[in-house]
Write a protein that holds these residues in place. Structure first.
Motif, mmCIF file in Angstrom:
data_model
loop_
_atom_site.group_PDB
_atom_site.id
_atom_site.type_symbol
_atom_site.label_atom_id
_atom_site.label_comp_id
_atom_site.label_asym_id
_atom_site.label_seq_id
_atom_site.Cartn_x
_atom_site.Cartn_y
_atom_site.Cartn_z
ATOM 1 N N GLY A 12 0.732 -1.268 0.004
ATOM 2 C CA GLY A 12 -0.059 -0.018 -0.021
ATOM 3 C C GLY A 12 0.809 1.310 -0.125
ATOM 4 O O GLY A 12 1.795 1.199 0.746
ATOM 5 N N PHE A 13 0.414 2.308 -0.965
ATOM 6 C CA PHE A 13 1.238 3.595 -1.231
ATOM 7 C C PHE A 13 0.162 4.653 -0.824
ATOM 8 O O PHE A 13 0.085 5.495 -1.827
ATOM 9 N N GLY A 14 -0.811 4.529 -0.015
ATOM 10 C CA GLY A 14 -1.858 5.549 -0.173
ATOM 11 C C GLY A 14 -1.493 6.725 1.087
ATOM 12 O O GLY A 14 -0.396 7.122 0.838
ATOM 13 N N SER A 15 -2.339 7.020 1.514
ATOM 14 C CA SER A 15 -2.114 8.368 2.637
ATOM 15 C C SER A 15 -1.233 7.975 3.438
ATOM 16 O O SER A 15 -0.405 8.689 3.691
ATOM 17 N N VAL A 16 -1.332 6.722 4.239
ATOM 18 C CA VAL A 16 -0.394 6.327 5.120
ATOM 19 C C VAL A 16 0.799 5.690 4.694
ATOM 20 O O VAL A 16 2.025 5.894 4.886
ATOM 21 N N GLY A 17 0.706 4.818 3.540
ATOM 22 C CA GLY A 17 2.126 4.084 3.017
ATOM 23 C C GLY A 17 2.951 4.817 2.415
ATOM 24 O O GLY A 17 4.167 4.943 2.386
ATOM 25 N N VAL A 46 1.164 -2.088 -5.031
ATOM 26 C CA VAL A 46 -0.020 -1.204 -5.144
ATOM 27 C C VAL A 46 -0.833 -1.962 -6.302
ATOM 28 O O VAL A 46 -0.445 -2.906 -6.527
ATOM 29 N N ARG A 47 -2.017 -1.329 -6.022
ATOM 30 C CA ARG A 47 -3.110 -2.024 -6.849
ATOM 31 C C ARG A 47 -2.994 -1.570 -8.336
ATOM 32 O O ARG A 47 -2.905 -2.424 -9.312
ATOM 33 N N ARG A 48 -2.705 -0.357 -8.615
ATOM 34 C CA ARG A 48 -2.688 0.158 -9.946
ATOM 35 C C ARG A 48 -1.264 0.719 -9.853
ATOM 36 O O ARG A 48 -0.640 1.454 -9.251
ATOM 37 N N PRO A 49 -0.706 0.266 -11.422
ATOM 38 C CA PRO A 49 0.911 0.881 -11.492
ATOM 39 C C PRO A 49 0.884 2.446 -11.535
ATOM 40 O O PRO A 49 -0.175 2.832 -11.749
ATOM 41 N N ALA A 302 -5.780 10.398 13.470
ATOM 42 C CA ALA A 302 -5.589 9.820 11.724
ATOM 43 C C ALA A 302 -5.028 10.789 11.163
ATOM 44 O O ALA A 302 -4.486 11.796 11.631
ATOM 45 N N GLY A 303 -4.726 10.562 9.848
ATOM 46 C CA GLY A 303 -4.185 11.380 8.937
ATOM 47 C C GLY A 303 -2.984 10.747 8.555
ATOM 48 O O GLY A 303 -2.292 10.046 9.353
ATOM 49 N N GLY A 304 -2.563 10.802 7.376
ATOM 50 C CA GLY A 304 -1.256 10.001 6.934
ATOM 51 C C GLY A 304 -0.035 10.280 7.749
ATOM 52 O O GLY A 304 0.567 9.222 8.129
#
Ligand code: NAP
Length: 431
Positions: A12-17, A46-49, A302-304
């Motif tokens: 995962g490379f979203g808000s937190v990752g 990640v899900r999408r390149p 919360a928050g990345g």
């Protein structure tokens, strides 16, 4: 000391990752000094390149998380994808391959924490999830370690920043629930689908994790009584103000001689109570322990970036163990305390109802309470032409008794509507 780098995979490379990856790069030397060995990012699923970021090699990114976690040469897998599957299977596979696990995934830990702890024990690896509850606020480690020699009897507080923000905005602006929710969504505090937050599912998952650590019992999210905040109206907020209180969504778990109760519901919190001062999107949790007394944990829930800070705290702890060739003991639930049913939890209630304004109404209403042995602490009547609003506060009564009273009140011809029946905090206890 083993100076081989600590090889870490990120799922995962979203808000937190993405914040975790950024800090792994920008604080590389500091983290190496704290852990005792340098950290090397082995891959990022990640899900999408996508393109790269934070000076990371593009080759680190993969859309094959299963291939990444079974690499065989990983020390730690940090899971920041969210959701139960495929996260659960990936973490079980990672532990089987010998990697320690760090996750911020409350939904996963609440439902499958027992299974994941057993897997960690079996494979002799660490499992850490401080960031899954209250974001940056250190709560799980204090419960597990600092308070391990004490006896925790109650944990109560605000564990969902989204709902705290919404209720706080309704209190300060006098606005409606939908407008405060829209504002929270615009600011990024609430998801496009806010159900998990506003209906209390997110808080219930966190309370399941807290109850397990505080009391050593298996509690699942479905064992937790849950009420959300979507029915709270500006009138409820104004009535709370008139009673010198604010409305908060509280998560509470407590141990009694008869068992453990865990619940999530809105409550009236007196303005001078410490939890009333936890505003905005903050979290605030009070822990009551026999020797330590009352401890307050408060901060960004919360928050990345704040959440990434908690993830890295776990990484340092797990990395130190790994570098020293050891792992934490995974204690199974030690007690077999039964779950204490919500119907028997006692609280004071604040009720408000619209009645026909004519003589005898007050005694009709109060006699329903007295028939069920519930005494009234306060009664206020505001007359408006042919109608009146009755605002009542009860002395302590069980949930079961209040439910029966509300049903009977609704059947009275003079009671037109019951606007509010809300628990008053700090006089609510399992008995
Ligand atoms: P997010 O922004 O939605 O990011 C999720 C990341 O995981 C994305 O990079 C996504 O890739 C990737 N992903 C999802 N499913 C995947 C799959 N099947 N295979 C590979 N990659 C996948 O989520 P977040 O807000 O960072 O939250 C991550 C975790 O932290 C969740 O468990 C959440 O509950 C927890 N948490 C978050 C916060 C917070 O403030 N955000 C606070 C405390 C705890 P794509 O972008 O390509 O879809």
């Amino acid at each position: 000391m083993n100076l081989k780098p600590l090889r870490v995979a990120l799922l995962g490379f979203g808000s937190v990752g993405s914040e975790v990856a950024r800090l792994l790069v920008s604080r590389h030397d500091e983290l190496a000094a704290r852990i005792g060995v340098p950290v090397q990012i082995a891959g990022i699923a990640v899900r999408r390149p996508r393109g790269t970021a934070h000076d990371l090699e593009p080759a680190l990114f993969t859309t094959d998380p299963a291939g990444l976690v079974t690499d065989g040469d990983l020390d730690v897998v940090i899971e920041l994808m969210g959701g139960v599957e495929p996260a659960r299977s990936l973490l079980l596979a990672a532990m089987e391959a010998g990697a320690c696990v760090v996750t911020a995934n409350k939904a996963l830990i609440a439902r499958h924490g027992g299974e994941l702890h057993r897997a960690a024990h079996k494979h002799g690896v660490d499992l850490a999830y401080e960031a899954s509850v209250a974001g940056a606020v250190p709560l799980l480690r204090p419960l597990r370690e600092s308070l391990a020699g004490d006896r925790v009897n109650r944990v109560a507080g605000i564990v969902n920043g989204t709902t705290n923000y919404i209720l706080d905005r309704m209190t300060t602006s006098g606005g409606t629930f939908p407008s405060a929710l829209a504002e929270a969504q615009w600011l990024g505090y609430a998801e496009a689908d806010p159900t998990a937050d506003i209906e209390g599912y997110d808080a219930a998952a966190k309370m399941a994790i807290i109850a397990r650590l505080a009391f050593g019992v298996e509690v699942g999210p479905d064992d937790i009584h849950r009420e959300g905040i979507s029915a709270i109206t500006p009138r409820d907020i104004a009535d709370a103000k008139a009673e010198n209180a604010v409305i908060k969504l509280l998560g509470i778990c407590e141990r009694t001689d008869h068992g453990v109760n865990a619940r999530v519901h809105p409550a009236l919190v007196p303005r001078d109570h410490v939890l009333a001062g936890v505003t905005g999107a903050d979290n605030g949790i009070l822990v009551e322990a026999e020797a330590s007394g009352e401890l307050l944990f408060r901060g960004p829930g919360a928050g990345g970036l704040p959440t990434a800070g908690a993830v890295l705290g776990d990484l340092v702890a797990v990395g130190r163990n790994r570098a020293a060739g050891t792992s934490e003991r995974h204690l199974p639930p030690t007690r077999h305390l039964p779950l204490f049913p919500m119907e028997r939890v006692g609280s004071r209630r604040s009720l408000s109802m619209l009645v026909t304004h004519r003589s005898g109404v007050l005694s009709d209403v109060t006699s329903v309470f007295s028939r069920h042995g519930i005494s009234l602490a306060t009664i206020r009547q505001d007359v408006l032409g042919a109608e009146a609003t009755l605002s009542l506060t009860t002395d302590t009564a069980t949930d079961a008794a209040i439910t029966t009273v509300v049903r009977e009140l609704r059947s009275l011809p003079t009671v037109r509507a019951i606007h509010r029946s809300i628990r008053v905090h700090d006089q609510d206890r399992a008995r």
